[in-house]
Motif scaffolding. Structure first.
Motif, PDB file in Angstrom:
ATOM      1  N   CYS A   1       0.833  -1.209   0.000  1.00  0.00           N
ATOM      2  CA  CYS A   1       0.000   0.000   0.000  1.00  0.00           C
ATOM      3  C   CYS A   1       0.868   1.258   0.000  1.00  0.00           C
ATOM      4  O   CYS A   1       0.900   2.009   0.979  1.00  0.00           O
ATOM      5  CB  CYS A   1      -0.937   0.002   1.208  1.00  0.00           C
ATOM      6  N   ASP A   2       1.576   1.476  -1.084  1.00  0.00           N
ATOM      7  CA  ASP A   2       2.416   2.672  -1.236  1.00  0.00           C
ATOM      8  C   ASP A   2       2.189   3.261  -2.614  1.00  0.00           C
ATOM      9  O   ASP A   2       1.965   2.531  -3.582  1.00  0.00           O
ATOM     10  CB  ASP A   2       3.906   2.318  -1.104  1.00  0.00           C
ATOM     11  N   TYR A   3       2.284   4.607  -2.702  1.00  0.00           N
ATOM     12  CA  TYR A   3       2.224   5.238  -4.023  1.00  0.00           C
ATOM     13  C   TYR A   3       2.767   6.657  -3.938  1.00  0.00           C
ATOM     14  O   TYR A   3       2.132   7.554  -3.384  1.00  0.00           O
ATOM     15  CB  TYR A   3       0.796   5.275  -4.572  1.00  0.00           C
ATOM     16  N   ASP A   4       3.962   6.847  -4.466  1.00  0.00           N
ATOM     17  CA  ASP A   4       4.561   8.177  -4.593  1.00  0.00           C
ATOM     18  C   ASP A   4       5.685   8.083  -5.609  1.00  0.00           C
ATOM     19  O   ASP A   4       5.751   7.117  -6.377  1.00  0.00           O
ATOM     20  CB  ASP A   4       5.061   8.708  -3.235  1.00  0.00           C
ATOM     21  N   ALA A   5       6.578   9.071  -5.635  1.00  0.00           N
ATOM     22  CA  ALA A   5       7.627   9.108  -6.663  1.00  0.00           C
ATOM     23  C   ALA A   5       8.589   7.936  -6.567  1.00  0.00           C
ATOM     24  O   ALA A   5       9.255   7.600  -7.551  1.00  0.00           O
ATOM     25  CB  ALA A   5       8.397  10.425  -6.573  1.00  0.00           C
ATOM     26  N   THR A   6       8.701   7.307  -5.409  1.00  0.00           N
ATOM     27  CA  THR A   6       9.637   6.196  -5.238  1.00  0.00           C
ATOM     28  C   THR A   6       8.954   4.907  -4.796  1.00  0.00           C
ATOM     29  O   THR A   6       9.633   3.927  -4.512  1.00  0.00           O
ATOM     30  CB  THR A   6      10.728   6.562  -4.211  1.00  0.00           C
TER      31      THR A   6
END
Length: 341
Positions: free
Chosen positions: A200-205
């Motif tokens: 459950c992650d979502y960003d530039a990295t």
């Protein structure tokens, strides 16, 4: 009088056909003179008004004129059809001596390219590739990797559960347990386990779907120095022989001792820049000696064999190798980005 009219019609038809440039023009002429309301048809209807002596003669003249006109119309239509065909042939003519048009061909996605390069590097060192299910049980994803239900390290995984015991796998480490259980007790092997994982992650990295590659070697007398040598060879194979590698002590529940592995910054060569926060180093993967509990829970005797394991993100390798600063670019299908590869 009737004879003159018939001759005038024949001359008019000839002139009009000679001036026709299209099939529709010829069709209009045929209707005008030979149709149900055409001029020759009207003359045939007038025969009843003639005397018995004139009627056969005039009838013959009208029929002869009809036959002539029909032949002229047919010939003109054939002529125009041939002209149209010739024009089409000329307009569609292909010069077979010209070079052919090359179709647009696709190429490998940068993630697929990076994964292939990683696999080839390990295959040259004698590893085998194993793959497993994206939907995994809690048992293989956590429990048999020394992560029981109440273990605090589970909180680091940001897991996506489907049921209480089924989830989208958070790493490909489950394939280590599956492979251990699939072999005879204490049988040696060397594997890498690439594949998709979910968190459950979502960003530039970070991405909720990304790719990992786990690796494991099991045999007698496996040491940390073996792990160090293999990873140094792999990282220099991927990033170049000038790459410096360092190991830092860390913690992972399924390895002990554990380490984070850094490489000299690919942007500045280790001098220090914004990308490496002016440290000269970039974190690249985690590794360690396999915890004896993991071997024991999966049918191996840690007194007979030892093992090491490592894991890394394919996206992380690709971003550093190709200088990409936003992980989301891999999934946006922007041809301006993809065409660079």
């Amino acid at each position: 009088m009737m004879n003159d009219k018939i001759e005038a019609i024949k001359v008019a038809v000839s002139d009009q056909l000679a001036a026709s440039q299209a099939l529709q023009d010829v069709q209009d002429i045929r209707v005008k003179y030979l149709g149900k309301k055409g001029e020759l048809t009207a003359m045939m209807k007038e025969l009843k008004n003639l005397s018995k002596e004139e009627r056969p003669k005039v009838g013959q003249l009208v029929n002869a004129a009809r036959n002539v006109i029909e032949e002229q119309v047919k010939a003109k239509m054939e002529e125009l059809k041939e002209q149209a065909l010739e024009q089409k042939i000329q307009s569609e003519k292909i010069d077979i001596t010209l070079p052919g048009r090359k179709p647009v061909l696709g190429h490998e996605h940068p993630l697929h390219l990076t994964r292939r390069l990683m696999e080839e590097s390990f295959l040259r060192m004698g590893f085998s590739i194993v793959e497993g299910p994206d939907i995994e049980s809690d048992y293989y994803n956590f429990q048999c990797l020394n992560l029981p239900e109440d273990h605090p390290a589970r909180d680091m995984q940001d897991s996506m559960y489907i049921t209480d015991n089924i989830l989208l796998r958070t790493h490909t480490s489950g394939m280590e347990a599956r492979t251990l259980q699939a072999h005879k007790p204490n049988e040696p092997f060397k594997i890498i386990a690439p594949g998709k994982v979910y968190r459950c992650d979502y960003d530039a990295t970070h991405s909720p779907v990304f790719h990992q590659m786990e690796g494991m070697i099991v045999d007698k007398n496996i040491r940390f120095s073996d792990l160090k040598g293999i990873l140094e060879d792999f990282l220099r194979d991927i990033f170049g022989p000038q790459t410096k590698v360092r190991f830092r002590a860390s913690y992972f529940p399924f390895t002990e001792p554990s380490a984070e592995v850094d490489i000299s910054c690919v942007m500045c060569g280790g001098k220090g820049c914004r990308v490496c926060s002016h440290t000269g180093w970039l974190e690249i993967l985690g590794c360690g000696m396999t915890n004896p509990n993991v071997l024991r829970m999966n049918g191996y005797d840690p007194n007979e064999v030892s093992a090491f394991a490592f894991g890394m993100g394919v996206e992380r390798i690709a971003m550093l190798k190709y200088g990409i600063d936003d992980l989301r670019l891999f999934y946006e299908n922007d041809m301006r980005f993809l065409n660079q590869f």
